[in-house]
Design an enzyme around this catalytic site. Structure first.
Site, PDB file in Angstrom:
ATOM      1  N   HIS A   1       0.818  -1.221   0.000  1.00 32.17           N
ATOM      2  CA  HIS A   1       0.000   0.000   0.000  1.00 32.17           C
ATOM      3  C   HIS A   1       0.856   1.277   0.000  1.00 32.17           C
ATOM      4  O   HIS A   1       0.728   2.111  -0.911  1.00 32.17           O
ATOM      5  CB  HIS A   1      -0.996  -0.040   1.165  1.00 32.17           C
ATOM      6  CG  HIS A   1      -1.713   1.248   1.401  1.00 32.17           C
ATOM      7  ND1 HIS A   1      -2.551   1.804   0.464  1.00 32.17           N
ATOM      8  CD2 HIS A   1      -1.709   2.100   2.455  1.00 32.17           C
ATOM      9  CE1 HIS A   1      -3.037   2.944   0.939  1.00 32.17           C
ATOM     10  NE2 HIS A   1      -2.539   3.144   2.148  1.00 32.17           N
TER      11      HIS A   1
ATOM     12  N   HIS B   1       3.396   7.074   5.247  1.00 33.76           N
ATOM     13  CA  HIS B   1       2.163   7.757   5.657  1.00 33.76           C
ATOM     14  C   HIS B   1       1.317   7.012   6.680  1.00 33.76           C
ATOM     15  O   HIS B   1       0.542   7.620   7.407  1.00 33.76           O
ATOM     16  CB  HIS B   1       1.322   8.158   4.433  1.00 33.76           C
ATOM     17  CG  HIS B   1       0.476   7.053   3.878  1.00 33.76           C
ATOM     18  ND1 HIS B   1       0.923   6.193   2.919  1.00 33.76           N
ATOM     19  CD2 HIS B   1      -0.792   6.666   4.171  1.00 33.76           C
ATOM     20  CE1 HIS B   1      -0.039   5.321   2.636  1.00 33.76           C
ATOM     21  NE2 HIS B   1      -1.090   5.592   3.386  1.00 33.76           N
TER      22      HIS B   1
ATOM     23  N   GLU C   1       0.002   5.769  12.451  1.00 34.23           N
ATOM     24  CA  GLU C   1      -1.332   5.267  12.777  1.00 34.23           C
ATOM     25  C   GLU C   1      -1.360   3.761  12.959  1.00 34.23           C
ATOM     26  O   GLU C   1      -2.015   3.257  13.862  1.00 34.23           O
ATOM     27  CB  GLU C   1      -2.288   5.660  11.662  1.00 34.23           C
ATOM     28  CG  GLU C   1      -3.482   6.428  12.168  1.00 34.23           C
ATOM     29  CD  GLU C   1      -4.674   6.221  11.269  1.00 34.23           C
ATOM     30  OE1 GLU C   1      -4.473   6.123  10.049  1.00 34.23           O
ATOM     31  OE2 GLU C   1      -5.789   6.158  11.803  1.00 34.23           O
ATOM     32  N   ASP C   2      -0.656   3.043  12.103  1.00 32.55           N
ATOM     33  CA  ASP C   2      -0.862   1.595  12.066  1.00 32.55           C
ATOM     34  C   ASP C   2       0.292   0.748  12.592  1.00 32.55           C
ATOM     35  O   ASP C   2       0.226  -0.470  12.538  1.00 32.55           O
ATOM     36  CB  ASP C   2      -1.164   1.162  10.611  1.00 32.55           C
ATOM     37  CG  ASP C   2      -2.464   1.752  10.115  1.00 32.55           C
ATOM     38  OD1 ASP C   2      -3.267   2.172  10.972  1.00 32.55           O
ATOM     39  OD2 ASP C   2      -2.683   1.804   8.892  1.00 32.55           O
TER      40      ASP C   2
HETATM   41 MN    MN Z   1      -2.931   4.498   3.833  1.00 38.06          MN
END
Ligand code: MN
Length: 713
Positions: free
Chosen positions: A48, A72, A76-77
């Protein structure tokens, strides 16, 4: 899975001298922290960020953008900490990556479509670096391309959000190919049946149509060449979503959408455009009302082109746009601002300016050589006067910059504002004067029977909050005057062995109210409370002559005392105009002294010095803020004591000194003591403390004077 080397090759193709080290490092870091994560498609998660980076490279963005694209999702992940990103990749990339994460964290789930415009503005306002939005769009594009792996309901939700929020943002930024692709994919998932139908209709006579496109293109090109015009002729299908939009908006059947295929003739100069138009009109019959000259009359958003619709070879209608290469470039890159033209929406001037600015930037980005210059340009504050915040229900509210929880509370409802006692921002309690930021979630704590505070006026930013607070204070003051006025009137009537409450129920009251020029009994009572009229004036309208005579002397004296004051006094009472003001005899305030007012029965407001012992003992509920009115020059009595050794001519010298300073002696009381000292008390009138000080200082210099003092209380 796309390889990092392909991306690097792409970058070096448009920027050969660039240092791709940062790309390598971002790739390695991203691969490490995403290790083991799998996408719904079954591919490694890393695919991704790689695809996103590839899209960004395809847009010829700078290496920082591409590197940030690779990173990016790491905040967050993954376990990666923002601090680490900053340390390893520097503040620029950190700034962009955390900006993208912040956008992903917005509580937009279930936001209503009617809020779409606010959400778009909020996203743009939050992304104070335009690259954050570029990455967000690339991210969304790849997510849309792989939407099939989500559940049905999730697909619809994401597709709708894309159509409402991200496709229009792409359009406003002038990135048309992203806008079109986002719309096409969203349409496919949201209206699968209609989409399939249109696709089928387009397919049905595809070969025929392609032949048609080809022959029209050839024909135009040939005719132009015969007239020595060098041109480019394009023929293209409109995309499915825009065909659908047209069917929907104009209520047309598919067969009736004659411009499913649109032709474009691109030439070198404006005269050539008109020449080409003339040629086309001489060959095919134009449809009168369909001709538009946007070259002579450009659209407000700078779009320029000639539009015409003609009857072609065999009676079919052919839509043609004629423009120069420059005009085409502008239209393509979005300067044409299709967001107002195609969407047909009204956009306010400020928003339209902001977007025109970005479009310019995107357009010029290719031509900016110096990377520093580009960096300067990408830092943006699109809506510098506004903040966008959420209610706990996820609704967006737009407030002026600097707005506080109190502004927010009044925006929700007047009662919420009036009773607000606290604010929670993102779950944490904050002071009511706390400045709200875009993206904050605000919750207001209210307490029943709580009231607005005058202090709020010092920090609220919205007109609504300000006027509601003022209104409340005014009402409050009226209520206070009402109860004070009632109290005063009851007392005055009792003195006449009469009952005020019976009187106001009598028929006479209307006459009295009218006599004083009021509309209601309450107005009359309140004005007694304000001190505008005295209770006695009201009493006199009711009581008999005999009663009055009996009390005459006392009341005349009282009225006399009240009336002696000039209507315009040297003191301003906060929030109340035109109230009677009296000065405490006990402390004799003089302009320059710190003062305080007390609402007094029958006399409006009595002013005392702040440290007056009498005043300190008064009911604090009657206390009211007052200050000296600098515009009114009056003289005020003040008592001073002069202690001196007795000598001939002493009093004459003292009197002369006082006069010399411009003060006047009202009264004097002199006592000679046994030890040859003289104790004198003077009441003098002065205009302010300055004059008083000068007088005192001058008196101290008088021969044999020992001590000069203002008498406190
Ligand atoms: Mn993304």
């Amino acid at each position: 899975m796309i390889r990092i080397n392909d991306i690097i090759e792409k970058i070096t193709a448009y920027n050969p001298s660039v240092d791709v080290d940062i790309i390598d490092r971002a790739y390695i870091y991203s691969a490490r922290v995403h290790e083991g994560q799998i996408r719904l498609s079954g591919e490694p998660y890393l695919s991704h960020p790689l695809e996103v980076a590839d899209i960004l490279a395809g847009m010829k963005l700078d290496v920082t953008s591409v590197a940030a694209g690779l990173l990016h999702d790491v905040i967050e992940d993954t376990d990666a900490s923002p601090k680490e990103i900053k340390e390893i990749f520097g503040s620029d990339i950190y700034h962009i990556v955390s900006g993208v994460s912040k956008l992903s964290g917005l509580p937009l789930k279930g936001a209503q479509a009617r809020q779409a415009e606010s959400i778009r503005k909020m996203i743009l306002a939050m992304a104070n670096d335009i690259r954050v939005i570029m990455i967000k769009l690339a991210d969304r594009l790849h997510n849309m391309r792989t939407l099939e792996y989500h559940s049905r309901s999730k697909r619809t939700e994401i597709a709708q959000e894309t159509l409402d929020i991200y496709a229009p943002i792409a359009a406003r930024l002038g990135i048309y190919w992203i806008k079109n692709e986002l719309e096409e994919i969203s349409f496919r998932y949201l209206q699968p049946d209609i989409c399939a139908e249109i696709e089928q209709l387009v397919q049905k006579d595809r070969v025929e149509r392609e032949n048609f496109i080809d022959s029209v293109q050839q024909f135009i090109k040939r005719k132009m060449e015969e007239n020595h015009l060098k041109c480019e002729v394009l023929g293209r299908y409109k995309n499915f979503y825009s065909i659908y939009q047209k069917m929907l908006n104009q209520n047309l059947k598919f067969e009736d959408i004659y411009d499913v295929i649109a032709f474009r003739i691109i030439l070198d100069s404006i005269p050539q455009c008109y020449e080409a138009l003339g040629i086309m009109h001489s060959l095919w019959k134009p449809i009168a009302k369909k001709f538009k000259d946007y070259i002579g009359f450009p659209k407000p958003n700078m779009y320029q082109s000639l539009h015409t619709t003609l009857i072609g070879f065999s009676g079919e209608r052919v839509e043609i746009q004629i423009r120069t290469h420059e005009m085409d470039r502008v239209a393509q890159s979005g300067i044409a601002a299709h967001w107002s033209y195609k969407e047909g929406q009204h956009v306010d001037e400020k928003v339209s300016q902001a977007f025109a600015w970005i479009q310019n930037l995107v357009e010029n980005q290719a031509t900016v050589q110096d990377p520093d210059e580009f960096l300067e340009n990408v830092r943006i504050d699109l809506f510098p006067d506004e903040v966008y915040v959420f209610t706990p229900q996820g609704e967006i509210k737009t407030l002026p910059k600097g707005a506080t929880p109190v502004d927010f509370a009044y925006m929700i409802h007047t009662e919420v504002g009036n009773q607000c006692t606290g604010g929670k921002v993102n779950g944490r309690m904050v002071p009511l004067s706390h400045e709200l930021k875009t993206g904050d979630i605000i919750e207001i704590v209210t307490t029943k029977n709580h009231h607005p505070s005058k202090d709020w006026l010092t920090f609220v930013k919205t007109v609504k909050a300000r006027s509601k607070i003022r209104h409340w204070i005014k009402t409050q003051e009226k209520e206070r005057s009402l109860s004070l006025g009632r109290e005063m009137l009851e007392k005055a009537f009792r003195k006449y062995r009469s009952n005020f409450n019976t009187m106001i129920k009598s028929a006479e009251i209307n006459k009295v109210v009218e006599h004083f020029g009021f509309k209601t009994t309450d107005d009359l009572i309140a004005s007694v409370g304000y001190g505008k009229i005295t209770p006695l004036q009201v009493v006199r309208k009711f009581v008999t002559k005999t009663d009055e005579d009996e009390q005459d002397s006392i009341f005349n004296r009282l009225i006399g005392r009240v009336r002696k004051k000039k209507p315009k006094t040297g003191v301003v009472v906060h929030g109340i105009d035109d109230i009677l003001v009296r000065f405490g005899k006990c402390c004799q305030p003089v302009p320059g002294d710190l003062i305080v007012g007390y609402i007094t029965r029958g006399y409006g407001v009595t002013v005392h010095r702040k440290n007056c012992k009498n005043a300190l003992g008064m009911n604090p509920e009657r206390r009211i803020d007052v200050e000296w009115n600098a515009e009114v020059a009056e003289s005020y009595p003040v008592k001073i004591r002069v202690l001196s050794i007795d000598r001939v001519g002493l009093l004459a010298d003292i009197a002369a000194t006082i006069n010399k300073e411009g003060a006047n002696i009202v009264s004097a009381d002199t006592q000679t003591r046994e030890n040859k000292t003289v104790d004198s008390f003077f009441t003098i009138v002065v205009e302010n403390t300055g004059q008083l000080k000068r007088t005192v200082a001058a008196l101290k210099k008088v021969k044999l004077v020992q001590e000069v003092k203002r008498i406190e209380n």
